[in-house]
Design an enzyme around this catalytic site. Structure first.
Site, mmCIF file in Angstrom:
data_model
loop_
_atom_site.group_PDB
_atom_site.id
_atom_site.type_symbol
_atom_site.label_atom_id
_atom_site.label_comp_id
_atom_site.label_asym_id
_atom_site.label_seq_id
_atom_site.Cartn_x
_atom_site.Cartn_y
_atom_site.Cartn_z
ATOM 1 N N GLU A 92 0.814 -1.220 0.000
ATOM 2 C CA GLU A 92 0.000 0.000 0.000
ATOM 3 C C GLU A 92 0.846 1.268 0.000
ATOM 4 O OE1 GLU A 92 -4.035 -1.321 2.376
ATOM 5 O OE2 GLU A 92 -2.541 -0.146 3.427
ATOM 6 N N HIS B 139 -3.524 1.381 -6.642
ATOM 7 C CA HIS B 139 -2.346 1.673 -5.823
ATOM 8 C C HIS B 139 -1.510 2.799 -6.447
ATOM 9 C CE1 HIS B 139 -2.286 -2.223 -3.274
ATOM 10 N NE2 HIS B 139 -3.518 -1.935 -3.661
ATOM 11 N N ARG C 4 3.574 -16.045 -12.508
ATOM 12 C CA ARG C 4 4.275 -15.137 -13.407
ATOM 13 C C ARG C 4 3.382 -13.969 -13.831
ATOM 14 N NH1 ARG C 4 6.078 -19.262 -17.959
ATOM 15 N NH2 ARG C 4 3.853 -19.694 -17.720
#
Length: 330
Positions: free
Chosen positions: A142, A167, A220
């Site tokens: 965060e 974010h 991935r």
């Protein structure tokens, strides 16, 4: 959205290349992200949650002095569900620390531990001087770009980040592990890539092209997210300045209201505009009023860990500050 023509051009670059799964864009972003933070190894994953999973798992697989089931992990009461999940899934004994005025783990609350997981909450950096553990993970998912004594996500044995679209770096999905430890970096790469050696060593023989040495996962990333993240990283300091300006303006405009805004250091990188109100009843009315006017709001992070059903085994631990944020925070 903080995207511009650069992010759209990056998407087109991937489309025109014809390479969509993990490849050169991922490798470039891993190196650029590690250099930005001054650390040696960057390992990109498909999410910040996956980064947490690999970071914890790698500490059980290292050659010397690995973590073992039943050892103690300290973790703050305010974090995300997948901060706790790998600790429980790997059989660690969790001590849940309450939080301070800044909503981060209480300084001095860290007892002797085998693993300490620090979680700088909502863009407020954590003070690494309080580390007291054999191994440390800084879950900075965060708080990308936040800075106190150093950048968030640079003080742990392993450090994790999220690139989820809301974010500070908005790449739709994605995560990163940073570490200076060569062995842990190699283990994380192998775990991410099915437990195979393909991403950590060049095959000497045909048979070595599929050489499985760990029981791993497929976590991935894809090229599209890495390409977008590369452009977002170039803007991170500018984006941080904008978030800080918004937070300062919010603090000034709400100065006369009965809300409590946590203290934030100069280098914070606000995830959102967070505060507490007087009571749960007041919050319920405020949520209805905000959403009625087209302004969304949410429980801070995941709220207090101990207030969720999955935390019943730890019900004997007390975190009154985190519980109040759970009840009265926005």
């Amino acid at each position: 959205s903080n995207w511009g023509p650069e992010e759209r051009a990056a998407m087109m670059r991937v489309i025109e290349s014809g390479k969509f799964t993990m490849g050169p864009e991922t490798e470039a972003f891993e190196e650029e992200f590690a250099v930005f933070h001054g650390l040696k190894h960057g390992i990109m994953t498909n999410s910040g949650s996956s980064a947490n999973l690999l970071a914890v798992e790698s500490l059980f697989l290292k050659q010397d002095d690995p973590l073992e089931r039943g050892e103690v992990a300290i973790v703050p009461a305010i974090a995300w569900s997948t901060t706790y999940a790998p600790l429980v899934q790997r059989g660690l004994d969790m001590f849940i620390s309450d939080v301070g005025d800044d909503w981060n783990m209480l300084a001095g609350a860290n007892l002797a531990a085998d693993l300490m997981v620090a979680v700088p909450v909502l863009g407020t950096p954590f003070n690494p001087e309080t580390w007291r553990a054999r191994y440390t993970i800084e879950d900075a998912c965060e708080s990308v770009g936040a800075k106190a004594l150093g950048l968030a996500g640079t003080s742990g044995t392993l450090n994790t980040f999220s690139l989820f679209y809301s974010h500070q770096l908005s790449a739709i999905e994605g995560g990163v592990i940073l570490t200076d430890d060569d062995e842990l970096a190699m283990i994380c790469r192998m775990l991410r890539d099915h437990g195979a050696t393909r991403s950590v060593m060049k095959a000497a023989r045909f048979e070595d092209e599929y050489d499985f040495r760990l029981f791993g996962y497929n976590l991935r990333p894809v090229e599209m997210h890495a390409a977008i993240a590369r452009e977002q990283l170039k803007k991170l300091l500018e984006l941080r300045a904008g978030r800080q300006k918004n937070f300062t303006l919010f603090r000034e405009m709400t100065g006369g209201l009965p809300i409590v805004i946590p203290p934030t250091p100069h280098g914070h990188n606000p995830f959102g505009l967070h505060f507490t109100v007087e009571s749960a009843e007041v919050r319920a009315r405020l949520v209805a009023a905000l959403r009625g006017n087209g302004i969304d709001c949410r429980l801070p992070t995941g709220g207090s860990f101990l207030r969720h059903k999955y935390a019943e085994p730890w019900a004997d631990q007390m975190t009154p500050r985190a519980d109040r944020i759970h009840e009265c925070g926005l």
